[in-house]
Design a protein around this motif. Structure first.
Motif, PDB file in Angstrom:
ATOM      1  N   LEU A   1      -0.889  -1.676  14.708  1.00  0.00           N
ATOM      2  CA  LEU A   1      -1.458  -1.365  16.021  1.00  0.00           C
ATOM      3  C   LEU A   1      -0.687  -2.095  17.124  1.00  0.00           C
ATOM      4  N   ILE A   2      -0.359  -3.359  16.881  1.00  0.00           N
ATOM      5  CA  ILE A   2       0.390  -4.144  17.872  1.00  0.00           C
ATOM      6  C   ILE A   2       1.805  -3.605  18.027  1.00  0.00           C
ATOM      7  N   ALA A   3       2.456  -3.289  16.903  1.00  0.00           N
ATOM      8  CA  ALA A   3       3.834  -2.795  16.949  1.00  0.00           C
ATOM      9  C   ALA A   3       3.924  -1.470  17.689  1.00  0.00           C
ATOM     10  N   GLU A   4       2.978  -0.578  17.431  1.00  0.00           N
ATOM     11  CA  GLU A   4       3.009   0.731  18.092  1.00  0.00           C
ATOM     12  C   GLU A   4       2.668   0.613  19.569  1.00  0.00           C
ATOM     13  N   ALA A   5       1.860  -0.382  19.920  1.00  0.00           N
ATOM     14  CA  ALA A   5       1.534  -0.590  21.335  1.00  0.00           C
ATOM     15  C   ALA A   5       2.747  -1.129  22.093  1.00  0.00           C
ATOM     16  N   ALA A   6       3.593  -1.854  21.370  1.00  0.00           N
ATOM     17  CA  ALA A   6       4.767  -2.465  22.003  1.00  0.00           C
ATOM     18  C   ALA A   6       5.974  -1.540  22.069  1.00  0.00           C
ATOM     19  N   GLY A   7       6.020  -0.570  21.166  1.00  0.00           N
ATOM     20  CA  GLY A   7       7.187   0.311  21.147  1.00  0.00           C
ATOM     21  C   GLY A   7       7.163   1.234  19.948  1.00  0.00           C
ATOM     22  N   THR A   8       8.341   1.539  19.426  1.00  0.00           N
ATOM     23  CA  THR A   8       8.457   2.436  18.273  1.00  0.00           C
ATOM     24  C   THR A   8       8.908   1.622  17.063  1.00  0.00           C
ATOM     25  N   PRO A   9       7.995   1.373  16.132  1.00  0.00           N
ATOM     26  CA  PRO A   9       8.334   0.538  14.964  1.00  0.00           C
ATOM     27  C   PRO A   9       9.405   1.193  14.087  1.00  0.00           C
ATOM     28  N   VAL A  10      10.189   0.372  13.426  1.00  0.00           N
ATOM     29  CA  VAL A  10      11.209   0.853  12.495  1.00  0.00           C
ATOM     30  C   VAL A  10      10.663   0.687  11.079  1.00  0.00           C
ATOM     31  N   PRO A  11      10.348   1.766  10.391  1.00  0.00           N
ATOM     32  CA  PRO A  11       9.782   1.650   9.048  1.00  0.00           C
ATOM     33  C   PRO A  11      10.821   1.249   8.002  1.00  0.00           C
ATOM     34  N   ILE A  12      10.353   0.675   6.933  1.00  0.00           N
ATOM     35  CA  ILE A  12      11.196   0.345   5.789  1.00  0.00           C
ATOM     36  C   ILE A  12      11.453   1.635   5.021  1.00  0.00           C
ATOM     37  N   SER A  13      12.643   1.812   4.502  1.00  0.00           N
ATOM     38  CA  SER A  13      12.957   3.045   3.780  1.00  0.00           C
ATOM     39  C   SER A  13      12.067   3.184   2.546  1.00  0.00           C
ATOM     40  N   SER A  14      11.865   4.413   2.119  1.00  0.00           N
ATOM     41  CA  SER A  14      10.986   4.683   0.973  1.00  0.00           C
ATOM     42  C   SER A  14      11.429   3.959  -0.283  1.00  0.00           C
ATOM     43  N   ASP A  15      12.736   3.957  -0.545  1.00  0.00           N
ATOM     44  CA  ASP A  15      13.244   3.306  -1.752  1.00  0.00           C
ATOM     45  C   ASP A  15      12.949   1.814  -1.752  1.00  0.00           C
ATOM     46  N   ILE A  16      13.190   1.170  -0.623  1.00  0.00           N
ATOM     47  CA  ILE A  16      12.959  -0.266  -0.535  1.00  0.00           C
ATOM     48  C   ILE A  16      11.464  -0.569  -0.530  1.00  0.00           C
ATOM     49  N   ALA A  17      10.698   0.259   0.153  1.00  0.00           N
ATOM     50  CA  ALA A  17       9.242   0.060   0.184  1.00  0.00           C
ATOM     51  C   ALA A  17       8.664   0.187  -1.219  1.00  0.00           C
ATOM     52  N   ARG A  18       9.156   1.164  -1.959  1.00  0.00           N
ATOM     53  CA  ARG A  18       8.676   1.391  -3.330  1.00  0.00           C
ATOM     54  C   ARG A  18       9.025   0.203  -4.224  1.00  0.00           C
ATOM     55  N   ALA A  19      10.247  -0.284  -4.079  1.00  0.00           N
ATOM     56  CA  ALA A  19      10.686  -1.432  -4.879  1.00  0.00           C
ATOM     57  C   ALA A  19       9.902  -2.689  -4.506  1.00  0.00           C
ATOM     58  N   THR A  20       9.634  -2.861  -3.221  1.00  0.00           N
ATOM     59  CA  THR A  20       8.873  -4.024  -2.762  1.00  0.00           C
ATOM     60  C   THR A  20       7.441  -3.979  -3.287  1.00  0.00           C
ATOM     61  N   ALA A  21       6.889  -2.787  -3.360  1.00  0.00           N
ATOM     62  CA  ALA A  21       5.519  -2.620  -3.859  1.00  0.00           C
ATOM     63  C   ALA A  21       5.392  -3.055  -5.305  1.00  0.00           C
ATOM     64  N   THR A  22       6.462  -2.878  -6.088  1.00  0.00           N
ATOM     65  CA  THR A  22       6.411  -3.271  -7.500  1.00  0.00           C
ATOM     66  C   THR A  22       6.344  -4.780  -7.669  1.00  0.00           C
TER      67      THR A  22
ATOM     68  N   PHE B   1       0.801  -1.219   0.000  1.00  0.00           N
ATOM     69  CA  PHE B   1       0.000   0.000   0.000  1.00  0.00           C
ATOM     70  C   PHE B   1       0.839   1.277   0.000  1.00  0.00           C
ATOM     71  N   PHE B   2       2.142   1.132  -0.069  1.00  0.00           N
ATOM     72  CA  PHE B   2       3.019   2.295  -0.035  1.00  0.00           C
ATOM     73  C   PHE B   2       2.762   3.183  -1.253  1.00  0.00           C
ATOM     74  N   GLU B   3       2.442   4.428  -1.000  1.00  0.00           N
ATOM     75  CA  GLU B   3       2.138   5.416  -2.044  1.00  0.00           C
ATOM     76  C   GLU B   3       0.978   4.978  -2.943  1.00  0.00           C
ATOM     77  N   ASP B   4       0.126   4.091  -2.415  1.00  0.00           N
ATOM     78  CA  ASP B   4      -0.983   3.576  -3.215  1.00  0.00           C
ATOM     79  C   ASP B   4      -2.284   3.520  -2.419  1.00  0.00           C
ATOM     80  N   HIS B   5      -2.379   4.324  -1.349  1.00  0.00           N
ATOM     81  CA  HIS B   5      -3.639   4.431  -0.625  1.00  0.00           C
ATOM     82  C   HIS B   5      -3.750   5.819  -0.005  1.00  0.00           C
ATOM     83  N   ALA B   6      -4.956   6.175   0.386  1.00  0.00           N
ATOM     84  CA  ALA B   6      -5.219   7.524   0.895  1.00  0.00           C
ATOM     85  C   ALA B   6      -6.102   7.444   2.134  1.00  0.00           C
TER      86      ALA B   6
END
Length: 248
Positions: free
Chosen positions: A199-220, A134-139
Motif C-alpha cells: 500500500l505504501i509503495a503504490e502510494a509513492a509510485g510504481t513498485p518494481v516486482p520481483i520476477s516470477s522465477d526469483i519469487a518462486r525460488a525465494t518462496a521455497t 505468498f507467491f503462487e500460494d494465496h488466493a
C-alpha cells in the motif's frame, strides 16, 4: 522425532498448541490486530481432529490465557471451557479444518492493513523477499455477502483457499493457515506487513516486482513450514517473558 520436531504425547501436544495459541492472541493484541469482538485463531485438537480450540467470544486478545481457550466440536458445541463461540469464527474455521486435514491452525482478524488490502480485491505482488512467501500460494475470495454466519459461505472460503497458506477475503480481511499454530500466526503477521508495504509503495509510485522465477525460488526458502516456525519463535519467547500469565 516427527518432521524434525520431538514426539510428544497427546496431552503434551495439546498443551504445546494451546500455549502457542494463547501467545498468538497476545502477540496479535500487541500488534493492534484486535478490534472489538472480531477475530479468531484456532488450533486443531491432537486427540480428535474434528475438534478445535478457539478464543471465547468477546474476551480481549490481550487478556487471553491458556485456561480461557474453549474446545469446540464439528457442530459448534463447546466441549471444554467457559464462554461462547464467535458465530463467524465457527463458520469459517470449522469449514477450513474439515476441508484441510493438513491444517492445524487458522488465523483471521480485522487488522487495519489487511482490511485496506482486502478492499482492493487483489493478490499481493512479490515486491519484497517477505512477500515472496505468498507467491503462487494465496488466493482472493470475492464472494463477500456480509458477516460470515452461514456454513455454506465458510465452505466457499475453504474452497477458494484450496491448498494455499492464505486467502484475501475481499472487503473483509486476511486469513492464514498452517500445519502448526506458529506458522498460521506468523503468516498472518507477515502478510499484514506485506499488505502495508505494498500500500505504501503504490502510494509513492510504481513498485518494481520481483520476477516470477526469483519469487518462486525465494518462496521455497522463506515460505516453508520450518521458516514459519522459526520466525514465530522470538515473538513467542518475548511475549511469554513479558506476559507470563498467558500460560496460566
Amino acid at each position: 522425532m516427527t518432521g524434525g520436531r520431538p514426539t510428544r504425547t497427546v496431552e503434551e501436544e495439546r498443551t504445546y498448541r494451546k500455549q502457542r495459541l494463547a501467545a498468538s492472541f497476545r502477540i496479535f493484541a500487541r500488534l493492534g490486530f484486535d478490534e472489538g469482538a472480531g477475530g479468531h485463531i484456532t488450533a486443531r485438537d491432537p486427540g480428535d481432529p474434528h475438534q478445535f480450540w478457539i478464543n471465547p467470544f468477546t474476551v480481549p486478545f490481550a487478556r487471553i490465557r491458556v485456561s480461557d481457550l474453549i474446545l469446540v466440536d464439528a457442530d459448534g458445541h463447546v466441549l471444554q471451557g467457559t464462554g461462547t463461540v464467535n458465530p463467524a469464527g465457527y463458520a469459517i474455521h470449522s469449514a477450513i479444518h474439515a476441508a484441510r486435514p493438513d491444517v492445524v491452525a487458522a488465523a483471521h482478524t480485522h487488522s487495519v492493513y489487511g482490511r485496506a488490502w482486502a478492499a482492493l480485491g487483489r493478490q499481493l505482488d512479490p515486491l519484497t523477499q517477505d512477500a515472496c512467501v505468498f507467491f503462487e500460494d494465496h488466493a482472493v475470495y470475492e464472494g463477500f455477502e456480509g458477516v460470515v454466519l452461514d456454513s455454506v459461505e465458510g465452505k466457499r472460503i475453504a474452497e477458494v483457499l484450496g491448498g494455499g497458506k492464505a486467502v484475501v477475503l475481499r472487503n473483509h480481511g486476511l486469513l492464514t493457515v498452517g500445519t502448526t499454530v506458529q506458522e498460521a500466526a506468523w503468516w498472518f503477521v507477515t502478510m499484514d506487513s506485506c499488505a502495508r508495504v505494498q500500500l505504501i509503495a503504490e502510494a509513492a509510485g510504481t513498485p518494481v516486482p520481483i520476477s516470477s522465477d526469483i519469487a518462486r525460488a525465494t518462496a521455497t526458502v522463506m515460505g516453508t513450514p520450518a521458516m514459519g516456525r522459526l520466525n514465530f519463535r522470538p515473538m513467542y519467547a518475548d511475549i511469554v517473558r513479558a506476559q507470563p500469565d498467558l500460560l496460566d
